[in-house]
Design a protein around this motif. Structure first.
Motif, PDB file in Angstrom:
ATOM      1  N   ASN A   1      13.446  13.191   4.324  1.00  0.00           N
ATOM      2  CA  ASN A   1      14.775  13.689   4.693  1.00  0.00           C
ATOM      3  C   ASN A   1      14.734  14.883   5.642  1.00  0.00           C
ATOM      4  OD1 ASN A   1      16.587  11.913   3.114  1.00  0.00           O
ATOM      5  ND2 ASN A   1      15.579  12.847   1.344  1.00  0.00           N
ATOM      6  N   MET A   2      13.826  14.857   6.600  1.00  0.00           N
ATOM      7  CA  MET A   2      13.854  15.902   7.621  1.00  0.00           C
ATOM      8  C   MET A   2      15.068  15.745   8.528  1.00  0.00           C
ATOM      9  SD  MET A   2      11.442  18.042   7.063  1.00  0.00           S
ATOM     10  CE  MET A   2      11.178  18.979   8.566  1.00  0.00           C
ATOM     11  N   SER A   3      15.639  14.571   8.536  1.00  0.00           N
ATOM     12  CA  SER A   3      16.932  14.359   9.189  1.00  0.00           C
ATOM     13  C   SER A   3      17.879  13.757   8.171  1.00  0.00           C
ATOM     14  CB  SER A   3      16.807  13.415  10.396  1.00  0.00           C
ATOM     15  OG  SER A   3      16.254  14.082  11.502  1.00  0.00           O
ATOM     16  N   GLY A   4      19.107  14.257   8.142  1.00  0.00           N
ATOM     17  CA  GLY A   4      20.100  13.727   7.223  1.00  0.00           C
ATOM     18  C   GLY A   4      19.990  14.308   5.832  1.00  0.00           C
ATOM     19  N   ASN A   5      20.832  13.814   4.944  1.00  0.00           N
ATOM     20  CA  ASN A   5      20.976  14.255   3.558  1.00  0.00           C
ATOM     21  C   ASN A   5      21.604  15.645   3.511  1.00  0.00           C
ATOM     22  OD1 ASN A   5      20.922  13.334   0.955  1.00  0.00           O
ATOM     23  ND2 ASN A   5      18.976  14.288   0.467  1.00  0.00           N
ATOM     24  N   VAL A   6      20.812  16.705   3.650  1.00  0.00           N
ATOM     25  CA  VAL A   6      21.410  18.029   3.864  1.00  0.00           C
ATOM     26  C   VAL A   6      20.716  18.679   5.051  1.00  0.00           C
ATOM     27  CG1 VAL A   6      22.167  18.445   1.498  1.00  0.00           C
ATOM     28  CG2 VAL A   6      19.863  19.137   2.172  1.00  0.00           C
ATOM     29  N   ALA A   7      21.481  19.424   5.836  1.00  0.00           N
ATOM     30  CA  ALA A   7      20.892  20.253   6.880  1.00  0.00           C
ATOM     31  C   ALA A   7      20.129  21.385   6.192  1.00  0.00           C
ATOM     32  CB  ALA A   7      21.976  20.797   7.795  1.00  0.00           C
ATOM     33  N   GLU A   8      19.227  22.033   6.905  1.00  0.00           N
ATOM     34  CA  GLU A   8      18.329  22.985   6.256  1.00  0.00           C
ATOM     35  C   GLU A   8      18.296  24.327   6.971  1.00  0.00           C
ATOM     36  OE1 GLU A   8      14.526  21.072   5.892  1.00  0.00           O
ATOM     37  OE2 GLU A   8      15.396  19.253   5.011  1.00  0.00           O
ATOM     38  N   TRP A   9      18.411  25.383   6.166  1.00  0.00           N
ATOM     39  CA  TRP A   9      18.224  26.739   6.689  1.00  0.00           C
ATOM     40  C   TRP A   9      16.776  26.908   7.159  1.00  0.00           C
ATOM     41  CZ3 TRP A   9      22.412  29.520   7.405  1.00  0.00           C
ATOM     42  CH2 TRP A   9      23.485  29.501   6.506  1.00  0.00           C
ATOM     43  N   VAL A  10      16.599  27.614   8.276  1.00  0.00           N
ATOM     44  CA  VAL A  10      15.258  28.033   8.684  1.00  0.00           C
ATOM     45  C   VAL A  10      15.261  29.550   8.866  1.00  0.00           C
ATOM     46  CG1 VAL A  10      14.676  25.828   9.746  1.00  0.00           C
ATOM     47  CG2 VAL A  10      15.716  27.619  11.140  1.00  0.00           C
ATOM     48  N   LEU A  11      14.121  30.093   9.191  1.00  0.00           N
ATOM     49  CA  LEU A  11      13.945  31.543   9.194  1.00  0.00           C
ATOM     50  C   LEU A  11      14.638  32.240  10.363  1.00  0.00           C
ATOM     51  CD1 LEU A  11      12.429  33.661   7.476  1.00  0.00           C
ATOM     52  CD2 LEU A  11      10.461  33.342   8.989  1.00  0.00           C
ATOM     53  N   ASP A  12      14.766  31.554  11.478  1.00  0.00           N
ATOM     54  CA  ASP A  12      15.183  32.202  12.726  1.00  0.00           C
ATOM     55  C   ASP A  12      16.656  32.551  12.775  1.00  0.00           C
ATOM     56  OD1 ASP A  12      12.887  31.227  15.175  1.00  0.00           O
ATOM     57  OD2 ASP A  12      12.761  30.589  13.105  1.00  0.00           O
TER      58      ASP A  12
ATOM     59  N   PRO B   1      23.699  37.863  12.484  1.00  0.00           N
ATOM     60  CA  PRO B   1      24.092  37.197  11.232  1.00  0.00           C
ATOM     61  C   PRO B   1      24.061  35.676  11.300  1.00  0.00           C
ATOM     62  CG  PRO B   1      26.041  37.964  12.388  1.00  0.00           C
ATOM     63  CD  PRO B   1      24.860  38.453  13.176  1.00  0.00           C
ATOM     64  N   ARG B   2      23.995  35.121  12.494  1.00  0.00           N
ATOM     65  CA  ARG B   2      23.927  33.664  12.622  1.00  0.00           C
ATOM     66  C   ARG B   2      22.479  33.208  12.448  1.00  0.00           C
ATOM     67  NH1 ARG B   2      26.315  32.699  18.443  1.00  0.00           N
ATOM     68  NH2 ARG B   2      24.792  34.369  18.788  1.00  0.00           N
ATOM     69  N   LYS B   3      22.272  32.256  11.542  1.00  0.00           N
ATOM     70  CA  LYS B   3      20.930  31.740  11.288  1.00  0.00           C
ATOM     71  C   LYS B   3      20.879  30.251  11.634  1.00  0.00           C
ATOM     72  CE  LYS B   3      19.856  35.786   9.713  1.00  0.00           C
ATOM     73  NZ  LYS B   3      19.055  36.733  10.542  1.00  0.00           N
ATOM     74  N   VAL B   4      19.748  29.827  12.133  1.00  0.00           N
ATOM     75  CA  VAL B   4      19.595  28.444  12.610  1.00  0.00           C
ATOM     76  C   VAL B   4      19.609  27.467  11.437  1.00  0.00           C
ATOM     77  CG1 VAL B   4      18.086  26.840  13.821  1.00  0.00           C
ATOM     78  CG2 VAL B   4      18.313  29.204  14.641  1.00  0.00           C
ATOM     79  N   VAL B   5      20.310  26.358  11.636  1.00  0.00           N
ATOM     80  CA  VAL B   5      20.361  25.247  10.682  1.00  0.00           C
ATOM     81  C   VAL B   5      19.857  24.005  11.402  1.00  0.00           C
ATOM     82  CG1 VAL B   5      21.850  23.811   9.255  1.00  0.00           C
ATOM     83  CG2 VAL B   5      22.272  26.273   9.408  1.00  0.00           C
ATOM     84  N   ARG B   6      18.967  23.267  10.768  1.00  0.00           N
ATOM     85  CA  ARG B   6      18.347  22.116  11.420  1.00  0.00           C
ATOM     86  C   ARG B   6      18.470  20.840  10.592  1.00  0.00           C
ATOM     87  NH1 ARG B   6      15.339  21.342  15.711  1.00  0.00           N
ATOM     88  NH2 ARG B   6      14.851  23.150  16.981  1.00  0.00           N
ATOM     89  N   GLY B   7      18.429  19.695  11.287  1.00  0.00           N
ATOM     90  CA  GLY B   7      18.233  18.407  10.641  1.00  0.00           C
ATOM     91  C   GLY B   7      19.442  17.538  10.428  1.00  0.00           C
ATOM     92  N   GLY B   8      20.654  18.086  10.513  1.00  0.00           N
ATOM     93  CA  GLY B   8      21.829  17.252  10.257  1.00  0.00           C
ATOM     94  C   GLY B   8      21.964  16.910   8.783  1.00  0.00           C
ATOM     95  N   SER B   9      23.107  16.351   8.416  1.00  0.00           N
ATOM     96  CA  SER B   9      23.390  16.111   6.995  1.00  0.00           C
ATOM     97  C   SER B   9      24.145  14.813   6.783  1.00  0.00           C
ATOM     98  CB  SER B   9      24.209  17.276   6.440  1.00  0.00           C
ATOM     99  OG  SER B   9      25.555  17.198   6.904  1.00  0.00           O
TER     100      SER B   9
END
Length: 364
Positions: A272-283, A306-314
């Motif tokens: 699930n690196m793509s889809g299911n839930v998007a994921e917080w990353v450090l940047d 304050p904006r943090k990157v979210v990756r992968g889609g959901s």
């Protein structure tokens, strides 16, 4: 007959004699004895008899070997954001969670805080016990209603985090700050409960570059974690949990989230690196961060952003957000029904060689 037996025994006797005599000469003796003699003469050779250490592979994590890849867009920039320009970078080896953090794993964190059992076992870590406020760590279950306009989210709001039926589903309703607190707890939990004198590296959120490198699954250029460019396999089954068409959420088999281990893993064994839930990353997020960061293990760690990157889609996103290069963001103190996370750990060892074990570390 007696002579034959004598001949057979001779190598054994000689071997025992050598093993007895040579250590007295300083040969084949324990590591550090020569250093100790030199130290007694006033030489500097380093601390003798330092214990060997081999990093073990934590439960439900996979090793990601070092490599060089092209980070950035692998297809058309539909929104013309110009925020994901291509750049060749190198990533050092690291460990990454095989699955998104589930409700039940996050619940273990909350239970440890509630019951005050952060240091069960025999603590060997030199770090102080972390301090947590339980009320600040609980997932926001109202996100199933508040994240969407006029959405009947009450059944999920009541059952999603607490009910055993959803134990193996990804935790949502957690902010970037809460995800970092989980990493802090998991680090202390591991180091406080093993029997060795040296701490493991900290669990943390993966950097954006690590996340994209891991999502590509060993492919230099990959539109999706499974390669691409198609969203279905040869049997016509969708490869991820997302929104395949306008108003259509169910064709992948799940109207909302799916269990963390349902869809097939990518080349690195990550689900699930793509889809299911998007994921917080450090940047932190910036449209131009790619040009500001280095090309070796880059991370845009600007605390004042304050904006943090979210990756992968959901599960609620269209296919564009499933692409390994698509970038988006959320504010670090905002929880959503479609954002979760997974953790990573730096590997301490020789580049290009991950000599790791899934069992306990070697006794030192």
């Amino acid at each position: 007959m007696y002579k034959k037996n004598n001949i057979r025994l001779m190598p054994i006797v000689l071997g025992l004699a050598i093993a007895t005599i040579l250590p007295g000469c300083g040969l084949f003796s324990k590591k550090g004895s020569a250093s100790e003699k030199l130290n007694r003469r006033g030489e500097v050779t380093g601390v003798p008899k330092r214990a060997q250490w081999q990093q073990n592979l934590p439960y439900d994590m996979v090793p990601i070997k070092a490599g060089t890849f092209w980070m950035g867009q692998s297809d058309e920039d539909i929104a013309f954001t110009q925020s994901s320009m291509n750049k060749q970078i190198t990533i050092s080896e690291f460990f990454m969670d095989k699955y998104e953090v589930s409700n039940n794993k996050y619940r273990q964190f909350l239970e440890a805080v509630r019951e005050g059992t952060l240091t069960t076992g025999t603590p060997t870590t030199l770090k102080e016990e972390p301090q947590f406020n339980l009320d600040e760590l609980k997932p926001d279950t109202t996100v199933w209603s508040t994240s969407f306009s006029f959405h009947y989210g009450d059944p999920l709001m009541e059952f999603y985090f607490d009910h055993p039926a959803f134990d193996n589903y990804p935790v949502v309703g957690v902010t970037w700050d809460q995800a970092k607190k989980y990493c802090e707890w998991r680090t202390y939990h591991m180091n406080a409960n093993d029997e060795y004198n040296f701490d493991m590296p900290s669990f943390r959120l993966p950097s954006e570059a690590e996340w994209e490198y891991a999502a590509k699954g060993g492919k230099d250029v990959a539109k999706y974690p499974w390669g691409g460019p198609y969203l279905k396999n040869k049997r016509g089954c969708l490869m991820a949990n997302f929104k395949p068409g306008r108003g259509n959420y169910i064709d992948d088999g799940f109207a909302y989230t799916a269990p963390v281990d349902v869809f097939a893993p990518n080349g690195f064994g990550l689900h699930n690196m793509s889809g299911n839930v998007a994921e917080w990353v450090l940047d932190a997020y910036a449209a131009t961060s790619r040009t500001a960061t280095w090309d070796l293990n880059p991370v845009y760690d600007v605390e004042t952003e304050p904006r943090k990157v979210v990756r992968g889609g959901s599960w609620k996103d269209i296919a564009h957000y499933l692409e390994t290069s698509t970038r988006t963001y959320e504010y670090q103190d905002v929880a959503q029904a479609h954002i979760g996370f997974r953790t990573a750990m730096t590997f301490i060892g020789r580049s290009g060689s991950m000599d790791v074990k899934s069992s306990k570390r070697r006794r030192r």
